[in-house]
Design a protein around this motif. Sequence first.
Motif, mmCIF file in Angstrom:
data_model
loop_
_atom_site.group_PDB
_atom_site.id
_atom_site.type_symbol
_atom_site.label_atom_id
_atom_site.label_comp_id
_atom_site.label_asym_id
_atom_site.label_seq_id
_atom_site.Cartn_x
_atom_site.Cartn_y
_atom_site.Cartn_z
ATOM 1 N N THR A 88 -25.156 35.839 16.439
ATOM 2 C CA THR A 88 -25.582 36.067 17.808
ATOM 3 C C THR A 88 -25.912 34.711 18.405
ATOM 4 O O THR A 88 -26.944 34.126 18.077
ATOM 5 C CB THR A 88 -26.818 37.007 17.862
ATOM 6 O OG1 THR A 88 -26.501 38.205 17.153
ATOM 7 C CG2 THR A 88 -27.199 37.327 19.279
ATOM 8 N N GLY A 89 -25.005 34.222 19.256
ATOM 9 C CA GLY A 89 -25.165 32.864 19.772
ATOM 10 C C GLY A 89 -24.988 31.885 18.631
ATOM 11 O O GLY A 89 -23.933 31.795 18.032
ATOM 12 N N THR A 90 -26.063 31.170 18.306
ATOM 13 C CA THR A 90 -26.022 30.239 17.174
ATOM 14 C C THR A 90 -26.873 30.721 16.007
ATOM 15 O O THR A 90 -27.051 29.999 15.031
ATOM 16 C CB THR A 90 -26.520 28.845 17.614
ATOM 17 O OG1 THR A 90 -27.849 28.979 18.120
ATOM 18 C CG2 THR A 90 -25.608 28.247 18.673
ATOM 19 N N ASP A 91 -27.383 31.944 16.098
ATOM 20 C CA ASP A 91 -28.279 32.490 15.068
ATOM 21 C C ASP A 91 -27.583 33.569 14.245
ATOM 22 O O ASP A 91 -26.865 34.412 14.782
ATOM 23 C CB ASP A 91 -29.527 33.095 15.712
ATOM 24 C CG ASP A 91 -30.374 32.069 16.441
ATOM 25 O OD1 ASP A 91 -30.454 30.926 15.955
ATOM 26 O OD2 ASP A 91 -30.939 32.422 17.492
ATOM 27 N N TYR A 92 -27.842 33.542 12.948
ATOM 28 C CA TYR A 92 -27.389 34.602 12.065
ATOM 29 C C TYR A 92 -28.485 35.661 12.011
ATOM 30 O O TYR A 92 -29.625 35.363 11.666
ATOM 31 C CB TYR A 92 -27.114 34.068 10.655
ATOM 32 C CG TYR A 92 -25.909 33.162 10.585
ATOM 33 C CD1 TYR A 92 -24.630 33.689 10.476
ATOM 34 C CD2 TYR A 92 -26.050 31.775 10.615
ATOM 35 C CE1 TYR A 92 -23.515 32.873 10.408
ATOM 36 C CE2 TYR A 92 -24.939 30.942 10.539
ATOM 37 C CZ TYR A 92 -23.680 31.499 10.447
ATOM 38 O OH TYR A 92 -22.586 30.685 10.380
ATOM 39 N N VAL A 93 -28.119 36.908 12.346
ATOM 40 C CA VAL A 93 -29.079 38.010 12.373
ATOM 41 C C VAL A 93 -28.695 38.997 11.270
ATOM 42 O O VAL A 93 -27.543 39.443 11.205
ATOM 43 C CB VAL A 93 -29.076 38.706 13.755
ATOM 44 C CG1 VAL A 93 -30.024 39.881 13.766
ATOM 45 C CG2 VAL A 93 -29.412 37.710 14.856
ATOM 46 N N LEU A 94 -29.666 39.339 10.414
ATOM 47 C CA LEU A 94 -29.419 40.272 9.317
ATOM 48 C C LEU A 94 -28.996 41.622 9.886
ATOM 49 O O LEU A 94 -29.698 42.205 10.702
ATOM 50 C CB LEU A 94 -30.670 40.421 8.448
ATOM 51 C CG LEU A 94 -30.542 41.315 7.225
ATOM 52 C CD1 LEU A 94 -29.533 40.748 6.233
ATOM 53 C CD2 LEU A 94 -31.900 41.495 6.550
#
Length: 128
Positions: A88-94
């Motif tokens: 999500t964008g530049t973030d990894y979301v579990l």
Amino acid sequence: MKKKFLLLLVPFLLAFQCDEEELSGFETNYLLQNDTSSDLFYLSENDNFIAVESQSRFSFGSSLNPVSSPITPADSELFSAIKLYVLTGTDYVLAYSQDPVDDAVWRLTEPDTNRFEYRLTITDSDIE
């Protein structure tokens, strides 16, 4: 005469021994089937993200067993947990987790003789 006979007999005996060793293993493969509309990212045991594209499959690896039964995912030494992320964008979301690994959600098949396959299929409903 006995020496000649023994020289002819040794390769014959070695040939039988090699054939026996080749047939003694049973392989179990572990696959992730990404049936979602999103790319997923598997967090490996050494903390690397591995991309698993939408509508594709990823192999965790395989294990060999000297007896004719599969090695369950929970008993495999290849992984101790499954963590899947979405970007999500530049973030990894579990988005999905099995910690500990749950054998009940893996499907077992035997596609070939002496070869077993456990498949974990992830759908959109699993990650929502």
